[in-house]
Scaffold this motif. Structure first.
Motif, short mmCIF file in Angstrom:
data_model
loop_
_atom_site.label_atom_id
_atom_site.label_comp_id
_atom_site.label_asym_id
_atom_site.label_seq_id
_atom_site.Cartn_x
_atom_site.Cartn_y
_atom_site.Cartn_z
N ILE A 72 0.85 -1.18 0.00
CA ILE A 72 0.00 0.00 0.00
C ILE A 72 0.89 1.24 0.00
N ASN A 73 0.63 2.15 -0.92
CA ASN A 73 1.42 3.39 -0.99
C ASN A 73 1.02 4.31 0.15
N GLU A 74 1.94 4.47 1.09
CA GLU A 74 1.60 5.24 2.29
C GLU A 74 1.57 6.74 2.04
N ARG A 75 2.04 7.17 0.88
CA ARG A 75 2.11 8.59 0.64
C ARG A 75 0.84 9.13 0.02
N LEU A 76 -0.12 8.26 -0.20
CA LEU A 76 -1.31 8.71 -0.91
C LEU A 76 -2.27 9.49 -0.04
N GLU A 78 -1.49 12.20 1.12
CA GLU A 78 -1.27 13.59 0.72
C GLU A 78 -1.95 13.95 -0.59
N VAL A 79 -2.31 12.94 -1.34
CA VAL A 79 -2.74 13.21 -2.70
C VAL A 79 -4.25 13.38 -2.79
#
Lengths: 243, 243
Positions: A72-76, A78-79
């Motif tokens: 899972i992309n943990e930076r999403l 912010e998006v």
DNA sequence: AAGTGGTCTAGACCACGAC
DNA sequence: TCGTGGTCTAGACCACTTA
């Protein structure tokens, strides 16, 4: 795992996986179960699982690493805007943390200008419907949008226009058409007085202008839209996965 | 049809179909051969053909109509930037009809600011490499770009920086990393004096500003870039196919 | 060596559009 | 009705990472 019919299997798996990401059943940074495990759980083939994962990958929700696993992309967090939905303004507002609403300012018929006629492949002076709306974030106007389409396109009763519809719903309801793709021009502009007064906006701050043309599968132009918004209020943040 | 090895089959079919579209073997508006016919011609399975067509579809090159056929999108002559390549500035320049080139203005090391440290998950005062470049269209500067990355990321000889590389090549060569995805903020700004003088640009015309962060598959930030350009010279036109 | 995702096959059946 | 694209299966083998 029981799956209801009527929607496609991939669509159902898609929704389930998205929900699990949303509610942190699969938390940011987690490794997903292997494709074969997911296939077993949902009682589908691995190819089906892979077509769902391919889409999540494109949108940047997950990161797939050969020989390792899918994460899972943990930076999403912010998006807020995926590329596919540049014109989904209510989503844009929502993802910036506001409550979205739509206000219809005006809807009227008038002859097409030369420029519009060229864009729609119609004759100059053919009638077009012009609709002006504002999108509100917590009741504050943040986006001004003007949409234009040839009156001849409209198949449904034209008397009362429902200005609260999304573009894709609007086209669906009034033109009985589906949007296949869109071409967008993005530019930076100084607002004119009209837009400034509507957005209650400092006239010196430049705005983002979105010029969007929508087409159906037969390549017929469906609708044209121009929109203005202040990027200091609404952050236009996109994810792009590598092709 | 003979197909060379070493590249994947889908990649080879992809290239062949794109070439046929480019050189008008399949002309704009034409209907493509049926998926089964293509599969026979290339001696591959229909699934392989479909995965290639799916990608062309996403990029808006073709329009697929169930029960009818697949057609070349004739409107793509107008389009110059596909969503996947927002940061491929030389393509942007090329697609606007100019000859692109890149000029390195500056490349130097300095301590990271607080903001940069936060973006890269490094400590304040850790060293970063700052690179400033202009992208030229027919030798006229049209894009100003500043790229920043932590000095510690750099694996290759640091002495001479080749400023003519694309971002993905640059990261590949100097950091030995692949970019997995990027997050971009698009905004409209008034240029400061420095940018204006470099772009020889009317200071009253607002510019588009692109704020892009690049990440690898492990979600580590690789590089950060800020770019400015005048959208009246370079048209930022995107295609978006329906998801 | 084991397990993961990446590629590919050869079928099947369905939904839709044109004729 | 027939041909098209849309969906899905149940395998196979390969490339890569990790231990």
């Amino acid at each position: 795992m029981n799956i209801k019919r009527s929607k496609t299997i991939t669509e159902q798996v898609n929704e389930i996986l998205r929900e699990r990401i949303r509610n942190a059943t699969y938390a940011p940074g987690d490794r997903l179960p292997a494709e074969n495990e997911l296939a077993q759980e949902f009682e589908v083939s691995r190819a089906t699982i892979r077509s769902v994962l391919a889409r999540l990958d494109m949108e940047g929700l997950i990161l797939r690493k050969q020989g390792d696993g899918t994460y899972i992309n943990e930076r999403l967090l912010e998006v807020n805007t995926h590329l596919g939905g540049l014109w989904e303004f209510t989503h844009l507002i929502q993802n910036n943390g506001y409550q979205p609403s739509i206000k219809l300012l005006m809807a009227q018929y008038r002859p097409a200008t030369a420029e519009e006629a060229e864009k729609f492949d119609i004759e100059v002076e053919d009638e077009v419907l012009v609709m002006e709306r504002t999108f509100l974030a917590d009741n504050r106007p943040v986006i001004f949008a003007r949409n234009i389409l040839p009156a001849a396109w409209i198949q449904a009763p034209q008397d009362k226009i429902d200005g609260s519809l999304h573009i894709r719903e609007f086209v669906k309801v009034y033109c009985k058409q589906d949007i296949a793709y869109a071409i967008s021009d993005i530019s930076a502009v100084i607002a004119d007085e009209r837009v400034s007064s509507i957005l209650k906006h400092d006239i010196l701050t430049p705005l983002l202008k979105l010029d969007i043309r929508f087409y159906d599968k037969s390549n017929a132009p469906l609708l044209y839209g121009v929109s203005y918004f202040d990027d200091s209020i609404l952050n236009l943040r996109l994810v792009q996965a590598w092709a």
